[in-house]
Each structure stands twice: as structure tokens, then as C-alpha cells.
Design a protein around this motif. Structure first.
Motif, PDB file in Angstrom:
ATOM      1  N   GLU A 262       0.836  -1.214   0.000  1.00 44.18           N
ATOM      2  CA  GLU A 262       0.000   0.000   0.000  1.00 44.18           C
ATOM      3  C   GLU A 262       0.861   1.250   0.000  1.00 44.18           C
ATOM      4  O   GLU A 262       0.493   2.264  -0.597  1.00 44.18           O
ATOM      5  CB  GLU A 262      -0.933  -0.008   1.214  1.00 44.18           C
ATOM      6  N   ARG A 265       1.667   3.123  -3.235  1.00 44.68           N
ATOM      7  CA  ARG A 265       0.662   3.942  -3.911  1.00 44.68           C
ATOM      8  C   ARG A 265       0.373   5.247  -3.172  1.00 44.68           C
ATOM      9  O   ARG A 265      -0.476   6.021  -3.604  1.00 44.68           O
ATOM     10  CB  ARG A 265      -0.626   3.132  -4.090  1.00 44.68           C
ATOM     11  N   GLU A 370      -4.752  -4.083  -8.026  1.00 41.75           N
ATOM     12  CA  GLU A 370      -5.214  -3.790  -6.679  1.00 41.75           C
ATOM     13  C   GLU A 370      -4.445  -4.635  -5.672  1.00 41.75           C
ATOM     14  O   GLU A 370      -4.019  -4.156  -4.627  1.00 41.75           O
ATOM     15  CB  GLU A 370      -6.712  -4.078  -6.566  1.00 41.75           C
ATOM     16  N   ARG A 371      -4.272  -5.907  -6.015  1.00 40.57           N
ATOM     17  CA  ARG A 371      -3.469  -6.793  -5.182  1.00 40.57           C
ATOM     18  C   ARG A 371      -2.963  -7.948  -6.032  1.00 40.57           C
ATOM     19  O   ARG A 371      -3.469  -8.202  -7.131  1.00 40.57           O
ATOM     20  CB  ARG A 371      -4.282  -7.325  -3.992  1.00 40.57           C
ATOM     21  N   HIS A 397      -5.029  -8.986  -9.599  1.00 42.37           N
ATOM     22  CA  HIS A 397      -6.398  -8.448  -9.546  1.00 42.37           C
ATOM     23  C   HIS A 397      -6.355  -6.983  -9.983  1.00 42.37           C
ATOM     24  O   HIS A 397      -5.723  -6.155  -9.316  1.00 42.37           O
ATOM     25  CB  HIS A 397      -6.950  -8.568  -8.140  1.00 42.37           C
ATOM     26  N   ARG A 399      -7.019  -3.070 -10.666  1.00 45.01           N
ATOM     27  CA  ARG A 399      -7.636  -1.982  -9.924  1.00 45.01           C
ATOM     28  C   ARG A 399      -8.933  -1.607 -10.611  1.00 45.01           C
ATOM     29  O   ARG A 399      -9.175  -1.935 -11.770  1.00 45.01           O
ATOM     30  CB  ARG A 399      -6.703  -0.778  -9.854  1.00 45.01           C
TER      31      ARG A 399
END
Length: 403
Positions: A262, A265, A370-371, A397, A399
């Protein structure tokens, strides 16, 4: 493996199984606190002096007058056999010859050249990552981490466009083949190809890495073609393997440290600092070998001429006297004088390009995904040279708004 508090005897660090254990770094931490230098009688490599501290590692790697690379820079050849290319390859020479060889290829790996290549690297990386977005399953090692370094190295070498697919395929099998036999066979196919293109470049030189090595002089004479070939092969392997292993093991680390993922970002994230910390954390180049030139003293111990000294990079890069909270993955860590890319005269010549490639990969990944979900336990490669992963099966996955 013994519990960490009873780690009073050095385990066999030349056994790749040791490095695959979850307790390897805690054991080395306990041993390093007892002494920075240990003596090991390896069943395969013979007697070795093992350096575990950051300060001592810098002393050994930074002093080519006391510690030579010409008898080998890596373990793996056994007790008494000199490695192929000793005194001929950049990695297996000492100054001043090492400096002359290095200067031949330095323009292709300078900070300026890496900056020039950044746009191309980002473009290639986006193609690879976006191609994997939303796929049910991707092997991060084969499908993502290797592709861009291989392509960029082919372009730097001067491999013709029409041959690049063939060369990438050979390199892919040489580095990632399922069996040792498959990897050896692919490597034997790669060497004659490089030899042939080297012959052509001698008569028709161009602005590429192959031409630079086969047409320029070292010590007043043109570098023999076989020596040029050995150096090309070494550059190709180093240019691909370091980034491949670092990126795949770093990706695994980021899935296990979601706070760091995280942080990539967040506003104010510095990708340069982030890459340095991923390099330190992964430390995929397990060791560097040197041989004492003369009788000398190291950490108060007598090291005799001809004895071999091994710097164990993961141990040095977790030294709490150099790194605050060394067992925390801190992407904003500064200062960060890690040894993942070496130290001293043999500092990795491809370091600027490796940093650009790693920053591009994790920059694109953190923007697009996203992950990253790990689908099954990763498979370690059990290598003593570059300890990484043979496979890392993941799902990216996308975003919101992507995929």
C-alpha cells in the motif's frame, strides 16, 4: 534446524537447504552477534572463512589488493578447481585488467544510458503486466519477471530484431528450464550463436555491446573472441538473473507485507528508496568469494595466502549495527548502504539498469493491480548463487476501471 538461542556452531552455509529454511536469518543474526568472522569446513568446498557482518564485508569487497577475484568470485567449482574464464572474465579479474574490461562495456550500463532506456523499459513492462491482468493464473517468474530484462539485454547486445525471439527462447530455457539437462542444452545452443554474431561484428562493427567487446583493445591488443564471448555470456546472465530473482522474491515479500504494498501507492512514495530496500531485503546474490593474496588479518583472525573468504550477503544486509530495525521491510529506509549489488571495484556494472527495471516493474504493478494473490506455495530454486524462486503462481487483480 537448531533453535536460535543455541546457535553456537556455524551451520553449513554452502548447503542451499540452509537458505530455504525460515530460521536461516535468525540463526545468522545470533552467530553474527557472537563474531563477525567464522571458519567453516565445507564438505563440498573445503575450508572457508565466512563473513557475516556489514563492516567486515565492506573491508573484504573493497580491498582488491588483499583479496583477489581471479581464483573465483563464486562457490561451486569445488575445492581446488579454478573456474572457467579465470583471468579473462570481468568478474574473474583484478585491477588494472578488471578496470580495462569494465571500461569497454561501461557506456552501455551507465546511469545516463539507464535513464535513456527508462521509457523503453516502462513501455515493455506495461505490455507484460497488462497482458497478465485478470488472467486466472500467471507464473510471475516466467511470465513477468524475466521478460523485460531479456528483451532489453538483447537490444543492448545488438541481437538482430529477427533473431530476438529465438535468443529470448534460448535464454528462457537456459535460465528457466525444468531440468539441469534442459538448461545446459539451451546454454550450449546460446554460446555458438553469440560466437557467430561476434565473428560478424568483427568485420561489421555497430553501436552495440557485442561490437564493443570484439573490436576494442585491452592492454594494447584486441580481446580474443573466446574471451569476448565469456564476458558477453557473463553480462547476459548477470543482467537477467539479478532482476529476475530480485523481482520475484520481492513480489512475494510484498504479498506478505501488505502495508509495504500500500505504501507504494501513497503520495510521497519514493521509488528509488523503495527499490533499494527491496534489493536489501531480498539479497538474492547469496555470496561473494574472494581469495587472500597474502597472509593478512581479518577481524583479529589470521587469514593465510590462498585461503578463501566468503561474504554472505543476506547476513551483512541484516546487520543491526548498520541497519535500524533490519528485519522490517521499510520502503522509505535511508540511509541504505546495502551490499545486494556488491561493493568496491566489482560493484555490479548493471546496477543502474537493474534499478530502472525494478522501479518500472513495481511502479506499473502498483498502478495496475489492486493486489497480487499468491495461488500456491512458491517453489524455491535451491541455488547457492542466486537464491530465488523457480515459480510463483499468482493472480493479478486489476484496480477498479482496469482489466
Amino acid at each position: 534446524m537448531n533453535a536460535v538461542p543455541s546457535a553456537t556452531v556455524l551451520p553449513d552455509l554452502t548447503d542451499p537447504a540452509f537458505w530455504a529454511g525460515d530460521d536461516s536469518l535468525p540463526i545468522l543474526r545470533e552467530l553474527r552477534r557472537r563474531a563477525p568472522l567464522w571458519h567453516l569446513e565445507s564438505a563440498t568446498e573445503g575450508p572457508l572463512w565466512c563473513v557475516l557482518s556489514h563492516e567486515l564485508a565492506g573491508e573484504v569487497l573493497g580491498d582488491a589488493a588483499r583479496f583477489s577475484s581471479e581464483q573465483g568470485s563464486l562457490l561451486g567449482t569445488g575445492r581446488d578447481r579454478a573456474p572457467a574464464g579465470a583471468g579473462k572474465m570481468m568478474a574473474l579479474t583484478d585491477p588494472p585488467r578488471h578496470r580495462h574490461l569494465r571500461n569497454l562495456v561501461l557506456p552501455y550500463f551507465s546511469k545516463r544510458k539507464a535513464t535513456e532506456l527508462r521509457g523503453r523499459v516502462v513501455e515493455l513492462t506495461r505490455q507484460v503486466v497488462h497482458g497478465a491482468l485478470g488472467a486466472a493464473e500467471t507464473d510471475f517468474v516466467r511470465g513477468i519477471s524475466s521478460t523485460v530484462p531479456l528483451t532489453v539485454m538483447c537490444e543492448l547486445l545488438g541481437v538482430p530484431d529477427e533473431d530476438q525471439g529465438h535468443v529470448v527462447g534460448m535464454c528462457d530455457r537456459a535460465f528457466l528450464g525444468d531440468t539441469p539437462e534442459e538448461r545446459a542444452e539451451a546454454h550450449q545452443q546460446l554460446l555458438p550463436y553469440l560466437f557467430g554474431i561476434g565473428l560478424r561484428r568483427q568485420g561489421d562493427p555497430r553501436d552495440d555491446l557485442i561490437s564493443s567487446l570484439v573490436t576494442h583493445e585491452v592492454d594494447g591488443r584486441r580481446l580474443p573472441l573466446d574471451e569476448a564471448l565469456l564476458n558477453l555470456d557473463n553480462i547476459l546472465v548477470g543482467g537477467v538473473q539479478t532482476v529476475r530473482h530480485t523481482s520475484s522474491t520481492a513480489m512475494l515479500a510484498l504479498t506478505r507485507h501488505p502495508d509495504a504494498w500500500e505504501a507504494m501507492r501513497e503520495d510521497g512514495y519514493d521509488p528509488e528508496l523503495g527499490v533499494e530496500e527491496l534489493l536489501r531485503w531480498t539479497s538474492v546474490g547469496l555470496h561473494v568469494l574472494r581469495t587472500a593474496r597474502t597472509d593478512t588479518e581479518l577481524a583479529g583472525r589470521r587469514v593465510r595466502a590462498g585461503e578463501r573468504v566468503v561474504v554472505w550477503t543476506p547476513a551483512a544486509n541484516r546487520d543491526e549495527t548498520e541497519f535500524e530495525e533490519p528485519d522490517r521491510l521499510r520502503l522509505d529506509r535511508t540511509p541504505n548502504r546495502h551490499l545486494a549489488l556488491g561493493w568496491g571495484p566489482h560493484y555490479c556494472i548493471g546496477a543502474p539498469l537493474a534499478r530502472v527495471e525494478l522501479a518500472a516493474l513495481f511502479g506499473v504493478l502498483s498502478e495496475a493491480a489492486e493486489r497480487v494473490e499468491v495461488l500456491r506455495p512458491p517453489v524455491p530454486n535451491r541455488s547457492l548463487i542466486n537464491f530465488g524462486l523457480d515459480s510463483l503462481d499468482v493472480r493479478l487483480h486489476p484496480r477498479a476501471g482496469r482489466g
